[in-house]
Design an enzyme around this catalytic site. Sequence first.
Site, PDB file in Angstrom:
ATOM      1  N   LYS A 135      -2.964  -8.896  -6.426  1.00  0.00           N
ATOM      2  CA  LYS A 135      -2.916  -7.516  -6.924  1.00  0.00           C
ATOM      3  C   LYS A 135      -2.814  -7.488  -8.455  1.00  0.00           C
ATOM      4  O   LYS A 135      -3.471  -6.689  -9.132  1.00  0.00           O
ATOM      5  CB  LYS A 135      -1.713  -6.800  -6.302  1.00  0.00           C
ATOM      6  CG  LYS A 135      -1.397  -5.454  -6.902  1.00  0.00           C
ATOM      7  CD  LYS A 135      -2.479  -4.454  -6.605  1.00  0.00           C
ATOM      8  CE  LYS A 135      -2.210  -3.137  -7.281  1.00  0.00           C
ATOM      9  NZ  LYS A 135      -3.136  -2.105  -6.868  1.00  0.00           N
ATOM     10  N   CYS A 156      -0.670   1.802 -13.372  1.00  0.00           N
ATOM     11  CA  CYS A 156      -0.903   0.416 -12.938  1.00  0.00           C
ATOM     12  C   CYS A 156      -1.452  -0.464 -14.044  1.00  0.00           C
ATOM     13  O   CYS A 156      -0.850  -1.465 -14.410  1.00  0.00           O
ATOM     14  CB  CYS A 156      -1.895   0.418 -11.790  1.00  0.00           C
ATOM     15  SG  CYS A 156      -1.326   1.438 -10.448  1.00  0.00           S
TER      16      CYS A 156
HETATM   17  N1  SAJ Z   1     -10.670   3.171 -18.348  1.00  0.00           N
HETATM   18  C1  SAJ Z   1     -11.395   2.851 -19.495  1.00  0.00           C
HETATM   19  N2  SAJ Z   1     -12.597   2.202 -19.347  1.00  0.00           N
HETATM   20  C2  SAJ Z   1     -13.085   1.868 -18.107  1.00  0.00           C
HETATM   21  C3  SAJ Z   1     -12.339   2.197 -16.961  1.00  0.00           C
HETATM   22  C4  SAJ Z   1     -11.136   2.849 -17.111  1.00  0.00           C
HETATM   23  O1  SAJ Z   1     -10.993   3.115 -20.631  1.00  0.00           O
HETATM   24  O2  SAJ Z   1     -14.181   1.293 -18.058  1.00  0.00           O
HETATM   25  C5  SAJ Z   1      -9.364   3.839 -18.485  1.00  0.00           C
HETATM   26  C6  SAJ Z   1      -9.239   5.163 -17.735  1.00  0.00           C
HETATM   27  O3  SAJ Z   1      -9.649   6.252 -18.516  1.00  0.00           O
HETATM   28  C7  SAJ Z   1      -7.746   5.211 -17.435  1.00  0.00           C
HETATM   29  C8  SAJ Z   1      -7.372   3.746 -17.280  1.00  0.00           C
HETATM   30  O4  SAJ Z   1      -8.407   3.000 -17.867  1.00  0.00           O
HETATM   31  O5  SAJ Z   1      -7.040   5.747 -18.527  1.00  0.00           O
HETATM   32  C9  SAJ Z   1      -7.158   3.294 -15.845  1.00  0.00           C
HETATM   33  O6  SAJ Z   1      -8.106   3.908 -14.989  1.00  0.00           O
HETATM   34  P1  SAJ Z   1      -8.815   3.160 -13.774  1.00  0.00           P
HETATM   35  O7  SAJ Z   1      -9.707   4.149 -13.135  1.00  0.00           O
HETATM   36  O8  SAJ Z   1      -9.414   1.897 -14.226  1.00  0.00           O
HETATM   37  O9  SAJ Z   1      -7.613   2.706 -12.846  1.00  0.00           O
HETATM   38  P2  SAJ Z   1      -6.389   3.402 -12.048  1.00  0.00           P
HETATM   39  O10 SAJ Z   1      -5.134   3.045 -12.776  1.00  0.00           O
HETATM   40  O11 SAJ Z   1      -6.618   4.826 -11.765  1.00  0.00           O
HETATM   41  O12 SAJ Z   1      -6.455   2.570 -10.684  1.00  0.00           O
HETATM   42  C10 SAJ Z   1      -6.361   1.158 -10.712  1.00  0.00           C
HETATM   43  C11 SAJ Z   1      -7.401   0.587  -9.763  1.00  0.00           C
HETATM   44  N3  SAJ Z   1      -7.557  -0.838 -10.012  1.00  0.00           N
HETATM   45  C12 SAJ Z   1      -8.760  -1.438 -10.117  1.00  0.00           C
HETATM   46  O13 SAJ Z   1      -9.801  -0.839 -10.049  1.00  0.00           O
HETATM   47  C13 SAJ Z   1      -8.759  -2.919 -10.291  1.00  0.00           C
HETATM   48  C14 SAJ Z   1      -7.022   0.874  -8.324  1.00  0.00           C
HETATM   49  O14 SAJ Z   1      -7.889   0.228  -7.433  1.00  0.00           O
HETATM   50  C15 SAJ Z   1      -5.592   0.402  -8.052  1.00  0.00           C
HETATM   51  O15 SAJ Z   1      -5.195   0.712  -6.742  1.00  0.00           O
HETATM   52  C16 SAJ Z   1      -4.670   1.098  -9.014  1.00  0.00           C
HETATM   53  O16 SAJ Z   1      -5.058   0.756 -10.345  1.00  0.00           O
HETATM   54  C17 SAJ Z   1      -3.267   0.657  -8.704  1.00  0.00           C
HETATM   55  O17 SAJ Z   1      -2.539   1.466  -8.105  1.00  0.00           O
HETATM   56  O18 SAJ Z   1      -2.928  -0.493  -8.972  1.00  0.00           O
END
Ligand code: SAJ
Length: 442
Positions: free
Chosen positions: A219, A273
């Site tokens: 994870k 996360c």
């Molecule tokens: N973000 C970027 N660039 C990207 C992708 C995201 O700047 O290319 C930013 C987003 O705007 C946001 C942050 O990153 O502020 C996180 O967003 P996210 O959509 O990447 O992730 P979370 O936190 O909503 O969800 C993640 C997920 N993890 C992965 O995809 C590996 C989800 O599957 C997990 O269940 C979750 O964390 C968790 O609970 O751990």
Amino acid sequence: MEYKKLINIIENKEAKVVVVGLGYVGLPMAAIVASRGYFTTGIDINHDIVNKVNNKKSPINEPGLEEIVYKGVEAGRLRATVEASEIRNSNVVLIIVQTPVDENKEPCLEALMSATKAVAENISEGTLVVVESTIPPGTMRNKILPVLASSGLKVGTDFFLANSPERAIPTRTLEEIQINSRVVGGIDERSAELAGVFYENITSGEVYKDAVEIVEVVKLIENTFRDVNIALANDVALLCEALGIDAIKAINLANKHPRVNFHMPGAGVGGHCIPKDPYFLIKEAEKHGVNLSVIKASRERNSNMPYHVLEKLKNALKKQGKDIKESTVAVLGIAYKGNVDDVRETPAEPIIKTLMKSGVDVFSHDPYVSQDFGGKFSNEIKTVVKNADALVIVTDHDEYKKLDFGDLRLLMKDKAIILDGRRILNPEDIKRLGFIYYGIGC
Ligand code: SAJ
């Protein structure tokens, strides 16, 4: 004996399930478990959440959640309570509570340990306990197991223990819980087997079983993978800004390579996360004398992005002969990412607070969030942009992609600036409307 009985009642849906923690993952999980036919009770210390669920309402904005909560409660298969004693009547207990970091970035396991204590005080013989929360390496065997064993019950015969971290992404939580593959780490083989059978009834994706020590790390490296990749994209953005070229164009073309898949640069990485999980690895590695320098540098790059946005904004205003301190800035988006109402670790917080500190007149907007971080706030977009010198997009809400920027332009001051922190707009279209356009990575 307990083991065989438990397998049977899980398979034929007679098992009673308790979900401890009705948050962004706990409630969707409880509702899905109920929809599979299990009698499910959600436990939370928050009376408001419990009341909302029992009144067939969802306390959070997650597509489809209210509907499935409604159906579960209506059918008598889902209910919520604040009483931990409900655990006594259950056969499967899922612990899904927050595991944040403290101000020194050390894991803060208070909620997890207090939930575990509540389980230990109420556990009956023949129960499967699964921790879905994200945890530092070693937590299951060194912290969770001793507390549960203090009940007097013996793991492997009287009760069973596994870790199966949730993997669902907000805005698609319901779908992902039901289709994503799942990793299950058992404290012993029987525990892995039992938890495996349970999750096979929840998801149509593969269920992979392994040792609990492996699964805890899986994870953490998943979310760290994302953080490091976003940091790389942010590095590329800074490089391209310096070169005067568009990072998004470069990234999109690089992604045509069959083995390259860049993430997106942006105003910052928020959520409960990704900004936190890498620290579980960094801190654990330090205990073993290992310096995770790449992961650390990525964290630093990503947590500096809100300040980079501020620097860009200051320079953009200066170029137009405006002092940021005397400017009015509209901030579009408080939530940490598009289409959610969650503000945890949102980049909007440092952006708004730093602007406020410098005496800037800040007006923020969000369609889903009502909390602000100071300054003025409204859910009405026109009120927010009226008389603004600059508009900063912090969150990629779908609603912002559909805005009539021509209309907004008319409400703003002369030499109006747009700083697109999520690259959701077409720069050429925006410039044609009379804006001075800036974006992350160009
Ligand atoms: N973000 C970027 N660039 C990207 C992708 C995201 O700047 O290319 C930013 C987003 O705007 C946001 C942050 O990153 O502020 C996180 O967003 P996210 O959509 O990447 O992730 P979370 O936190 O909503 O969800 C993640 C997920 N993890 C992965 O995809 C590996 C989800 O599957 C997990 O269940 C979750 O964390 C968790 O609970 O751990």
